[in-house]
Design an enzyme around this catalytic site. Sequence first.
Site, PDB file in Angstrom:
ATOM      1  N   LYS A  89       0.847  -1.194   0.000  1.00 42.42           N
ATOM      2  CA  LYS A  89       0.000   0.000   0.000  1.00 42.42           C
ATOM      3  C   LYS A  89       0.875   1.234   0.000  1.00 42.42           C
ATOM      4  CE  LYS A  89      -4.136   1.805   0.617  1.00 42.42           C
ATOM      5  NZ  LYS A  89      -3.964   2.611  -0.568  1.00 42.42           N
TER       6      LYS A  89
ATOM      7  N   LYS B 179       4.603   1.651   8.924  1.00 40.50           N
ATOM      8  CA  LYS B 179       3.414   2.427   9.311  1.00 40.50           C
ATOM      9  C   LYS B 179       2.155   1.562   9.333  1.00 40.50           C
ATOM     10  CE  LYS B 179       3.023   6.577   7.569  1.00 40.50           C
ATOM     11  NZ  LYS B 179       2.710   7.711   6.680  1.00 40.50           N
TER      12      LYS B 179
ATOM     13  N   LYS C 205       5.469   2.534  -2.668  1.00 38.00           N
ATOM     14  CA  LYS C 205       5.421   3.955  -3.017  1.00 38.00           C
ATOM     15  C   LYS C 205       5.792   4.071  -4.474  1.00 38.00           C
ATOM     16  CE  LYS C 205       4.710   7.854  -0.744  1.00 38.00           C
ATOM     17  NZ  LYS C 205       3.697   8.028   0.293  1.00 38.00           N
TER      18      LYS C 205
ATOM     19  N   THR D 270      -6.110  12.086   7.435  1.00 35.95           N
ATOM     20  CA  THR D 270      -4.756  12.236   7.999  1.00 35.95           C
ATOM     21  C   THR D 270      -4.765  13.319   9.070  1.00 35.95           C
ATOM     22  OG1 THR D 270      -3.884  11.595   5.836  1.00 35.95           O
ATOM     23  CG2 THR D 270      -2.303  12.409   7.433  1.00 35.95           C
TER      24      THR D 270
ATOM     25  N   ASN E 281      -3.555  19.781   2.622  1.00 35.81           N
ATOM     26  CA  ASN E 281      -4.663  18.939   3.097  1.00 35.81           C
ATOM     27  C   ASN E 281      -4.504  18.585   4.581  1.00 35.81           C
ATOM     28  OD1 ASN E 281      -5.549  15.953   3.713  1.00 35.81           O
ATOM     29  ND2 ASN E 281      -6.980  16.731   2.210  1.00 35.81           N
TER      30      ASN E 281
ATOM     31  N   SER F 147      -7.849   4.699   4.328  1.00 33.68           N
ATOM     32  CA  SER F 147      -7.700   4.018   3.025  1.00 33.68           C
ATOM     33  C   SER F 147      -8.042   2.531   3.178  1.00 33.68           C
ATOM     34  CB  SER F 147      -6.264   4.153   2.509  1.00 33.68           C
ATOM     35  OG  SER F 147      -6.111   5.367   1.817  1.00 33.68           O
TER      36      SER F 147
END
Length: 411
Positions: A66, A90, A102, A185, A216, A344
Amino acid sequence: MNALVATNRNFKLAARLLGLDSKLEKSLLIPFREIKVECTIPKDDGTLASFVGFRVQHDNARGPMKGGIRYHPEVDPDEVNALAQLMTWKTAVANIPYGGAKGGIGCNPGDLSISELERLTRVFTQKIHDLIGIHTDVPAPDMGTGPQTMAWILDEYSKFHGYSPAVVTGKPTDLGGSLGRDAATGRGVLFATEALLNEHGMSISGQRFVIQGFGNVGSWAAQLINEQGGKIVAVSDISGAIKNKNGIDIPSLVKHVQEHKGVKGFHGGDPIDPKSILVEDCDILIPAALGGVINRENANEIKAKFIIEAANHPTDPEADEILSKKGVAILPDIYANSGGVTVSYFEWVQNIQGFMWDEEKVNNELKTYMTKGFKDVKEMCKTHNCDLRMGAFTLGVNRVARATVLRGWEA
């Protein structure tokens, strides 16, 4: 110190604390797969342009990989490797069934038209569609990308594999995106801050906050902290920085930023040098912009008692040492900014089930995960007699190591 060196250093310290076997340690560091592709598209004027796109898939011992896809001129393999590895730890700290990845494309999205960005995204998806997937690797937005980018990836991927909303997260809600994902987040930062302050017998109300970055994450964190009675005394973004010791009117600032594309020129505060934002007088500092901003040059000047890492890798290891000697508590990025990947995960679950949740359920579940995550990190701090960063790293690395051994993957 670049992000990859710092991440590897933290991993090795955690591996030592856990007493990991050297072969297992080595296998946990090596990425599962690195993909590099050429993406050539016709531009609007008929000329051809080529861009390099890539994806680093770090680890899948605990579930599908992810991680975000960023469009940025300085997309660099070292940084993406570091961020893919950070995603592995994480997701393990958050205790959601994912590994880390990523990716990105080396481009300046501001120089491309919407139709050029769409063509670029579709070509990139065509090149990697057989390497991503609902149970393989699930991309998400990052710098320079957003819900529209995810919609294009979903559509292009579905041409090869049938309609598959769970292949990306951070989608528009009309295509199966989760309610609450936009603020996730920033909301996670709020819950993480609450958990840390509760530990010290404090609450958000009445605390003075400084926020570096008003994109954001920073803007949502500011709005939610403001609603809980926190006082935001200084804010900065790419356009400039402002401060008001009596507290900035956050709803007015949000409106100003939407209209003027930045905090510069906001009348509810005095302009200050953006470089001084990190050393402004406050109780809690939230770096929510770029990596490496807190370093040995400015660490001694920082006045905050608590630092909540809303950005990825904002604090250099040298600054870590200086700040810990000063008694500053740092809530590390791999826990503090995990609200986005947690929601997510909720989006992916909703897509697989074909059953969407209301926003209240999303936010309540997020609070449960963030609160439990903090308790788990604190347990590791007690077990290994270490600070919060090493508590989070040992927690994440230990969970991935256990899954690796259980699957019989250790070298």
